[in-house]
Design a protein around this motif. Structure first.
Motif, PDB file in Angstrom:
ATOM      1  N   THR A 119       0.923  -1.118  -0.216  1.00 27.13           N
ATOM      2  CA  THR A 119       0.106  -0.006  -0.016  1.00 27.13           C
ATOM      3  C   THR A 119       0.895   1.212  -0.032  1.00 27.13           C
ATOM      4  O   THR A 119       0.629   2.235  -0.596  1.00 27.13           O
ATOM      5  CB  THR A 119      -0.903  -0.083   1.367  1.00 27.13           C
ATOM      6  OG1 THR A 119      -1.775  -1.225   1.142  1.00 27.13           O
ATOM      7  CG2 THR A 119      -1.979   1.140   1.213  1.00 27.13           C
ATOM      8  N   LEU A 123       0.927   4.313  -2.903  1.00 23.71           N
ATOM      9  CA  LEU A 123       0.778   5.716  -2.521  1.00 23.71           C
ATOM     10  C   LEU A 123       2.237   6.487  -2.942  1.00 23.71           C
ATOM     11  O   LEU A 123       1.928   7.552  -3.218  1.00 23.71           O
ATOM     12  CB  LEU A 123       0.600   5.845  -0.909  1.00 23.71           C
ATOM     13  CG  LEU A 123      -0.817   4.909  -0.510  1.00 23.71           C
ATOM     14  CD1 LEU A 123      -1.218   5.370   0.929  1.00 23.71           C
ATOM     15  CD2 LEU A 123      -2.139   5.648  -1.320  1.00 23.71           C
ATOM     16  N   ARG A 127       2.492   9.555  -5.529  1.00 24.93           N
ATOM     17  CA  ARG A 127       3.039  11.049  -5.205  1.00 24.93           C
ATOM     18  C   ARG A 127       4.151  11.504  -6.260  1.00 24.93           C
ATOM     19  O   ARG A 127       3.896  12.631  -6.447  1.00 24.93           O
ATOM     20  CB  ARG A 127       3.581  10.847  -3.853  1.00 24.93           C
ATOM     21  CG  ARG A 127       4.257  11.872  -3.102  1.00 24.93           C
ATOM     22  CD  ARG A 127       3.338  13.262  -3.277  1.00 24.93           C
ATOM     23  NE  ARG A 127       3.913  14.433  -2.816  1.00 24.93           N
ATOM     24  CZ  ARG A 127       3.608  15.531  -3.045  1.00 24.93           C
ATOM     25  NH1 ARG A 127       2.400  15.736  -3.688  1.00 24.93           N
ATOM     26  NH2 ARG A 127       4.351  16.721  -2.619  1.00 24.93           N
ATOM     27  N   ARG A 174      -5.428   4.272  -7.224  1.00 22.51           N
ATOM     28  CA  ARG A 174      -4.965   4.582  -5.884  1.00 22.51           C
ATOM     29  C   ARG A 174      -6.068   5.114  -4.822  1.00 22.51           C
ATOM     30  O   ARG A 174      -5.907   4.975  -3.627  1.00 22.51           O
ATOM     31  CB  ARG A 174      -4.105   6.045  -6.183  1.00 22.51           C
ATOM     32  CG  ARG A 174      -3.644   6.628  -4.947  1.00 22.51           C
ATOM     33  CD  ARG A 174      -4.431   7.834  -4.475  1.00 22.51           C
ATOM     34  NE  ARG A 174      -3.817   8.378  -3.321  1.00 22.51           N
ATOM     35  CZ  ARG A 174      -4.460   9.361  -2.432  1.00 22.51           C
ATOM     36  NH1 ARG A 174      -5.796   9.394  -2.568  1.00 22.51           N
ATOM     37  NH2 ARG A 174      -3.911   9.879  -1.358  1.00 22.51           N
ATOM     38  N   VAL A 178      -6.770   3.587  -0.924  1.00 21.91           N
ATOM     39  CA  VAL A 178      -7.023   4.371   0.125  1.00 21.91           C
ATOM     40  C   VAL A 178      -8.559   4.490   0.993  1.00 21.91           C
ATOM     41  O   VAL A 178      -8.726   4.499   1.940  1.00 21.91           O
ATOM     42  CB  VAL A 178      -6.348   5.893  -0.217  1.00 21.91           C
ATOM     43  CG1 VAL A 178      -6.583   6.874   0.914  1.00 21.91           C
ATOM     44  CG2 VAL A 178      -5.114   5.887  -0.649  1.00 21.91           C
TER      45      VAL A 178
END
Length: 335
Positions: A119, A123, A127, A174, A178
């Motif tokens: 995970t 992320l 980014r 993504r 989340v």
């Protein structure tokens, strides 16, 4: 004995027994399949997160390959006049790459992170793409959402439509990780996400080169002329023109000149005019930038029929300039 009752019991038990039997016989195959499933979206088998990411990664890699092939075509050569201030001789620097060594190092680091925390790796990859998008859109005091950044980069022409769709898909994936909580993310799923992000970063870097932007501009001009109702002819065997337009019984040559910075200068036009012999058909130059004052003053002299077939230069940026383009084409038909 009540045979009807017996039959009802058999009907009730037949499918559970069959399922258990098949599960036992094919237990190895089923365990391998279930091990690859990250999530189930619908009762009828849905699409797994990993499969979605793999599809996005494949599309991103194909787009990257297409852009790379286009840019590396032998026939695609950068015109020196498009990348330097021709009147002053001052070199105009190319746009910076969107993927310096930092991105390569980060992607490699994220692959290692994926082993223990898939995970966090996903992320982190997103980014990096956000940072790249922030680098390519014009500076602004407004803080854009990721979706708005993608749209803005697309509108500015630094993110091709196909690449914008891939970036949007990566954003959706993504968000699933989340917010939705329906993804049991594996190392393989995270690795595929990182690969897709890497391809987008690579393709974005290629797409921002002056040559790639020039190609997209030429395609936009060609598409617009067709949409305006003119007939197009290929210029495959012609080294002087990008394509031809048929206007009634007249044939007009089109030369497209794209600049990444600065206005079109006098020497830019002069160099292009020298490549178009006076004996060929009348030619229109289409450019994305305004003409410098010295270029405007020099056009009557440069477009002398005894020296060149170039007759006129018109600026076209988007649909707002369509009228100017049509008027220029119609004037060419009466030349």
């Amino acid at each position: 004995m009540d045979w009807k009752l017996v039959l009802e019991y058999i009907k009730t038990l037949i499918w559970p027994i069959t399922t258990l039997t098949l599960g036992f016989v094919f237990r190895k195959q089923l365990s391998g399949l279930f091990g690859k499933i990250d999530s189930v979206e619908t009762p009828i088998g849905g699409i797994t997160f990993q499969r979605q990411v793999e599809a996005v990664a494949q599309e991103a890699a194909e787009i990257e390959g297409e852009i790379a092939a286009e840019v590396s075509e032998p026939s695609r050569q950068v015109d020196p006049a498009t990348e330097e201030n021709s009147d002053s001789g001052e070199r105009i620097p190319s746009l910076p790459e969107t993927r310096p060594d930092r991105y390569e190092r980060e992607m490699a680091s994220l692959l290692r992170i994926a082993d223990s925390d898939p995970t966090a790796a996903v992320l982190g990859a997103w980014r990096e793409l956000e940072i790249a998008l922030t680098d390519v859109i014009p500076p602004s005091s407004i803080r854009y959402t990721p979706r708005a950044m993608i749209q803005r980069a697309e509108m500015q022409g630094v993110l091709p439509n196909s690449l914008a769709r891939v970036a949007a898909d990566l954003k959706v994936l993504r968000d699933r990780v989340v917010h939705e909580g329906d993804v049991s993310l594996t190392r393989e799923g995270a690795a595929s996400y990182i690969a897709a992000t890497q391809s987008v970063l690579d393709a974005l870097s290629l797409a921002r080169t002056p040559m790639a932007r020039g190609i997209r501009y030429e395609q936009a001009v060609l598409r617009t002329i067709i949409e305006l109702g003119f007939n197009i002819q290929s210029a495959a065997q012609d080294g002087s023109h990008d394509f031809f337009v048929s206007i009634e019984d007249k044939r007009v040559g089109i030369v497209v000149r794209h600049r990444t910075r600065g206005p079109l200068m006098r020497l830019d036009i002069k160099r292009s005019a020298e490549r178009i012999p006076a004996s060929v058909i009348p030619t229109l130059m289409v450019t994305n930038v305004a003409l410098s004052p010295s270029a405007i003053e020099a056009i009557p002299e440069i477009t002398n029929p005894a020296d060149t077939a170039l007759r006129e230069v018109v600026q076209w940026r988007d649909g707002q300039d369509d009228r100017s383009l049509v008027d220029a084409l119609q004037r060419m038909a009466t030349t």
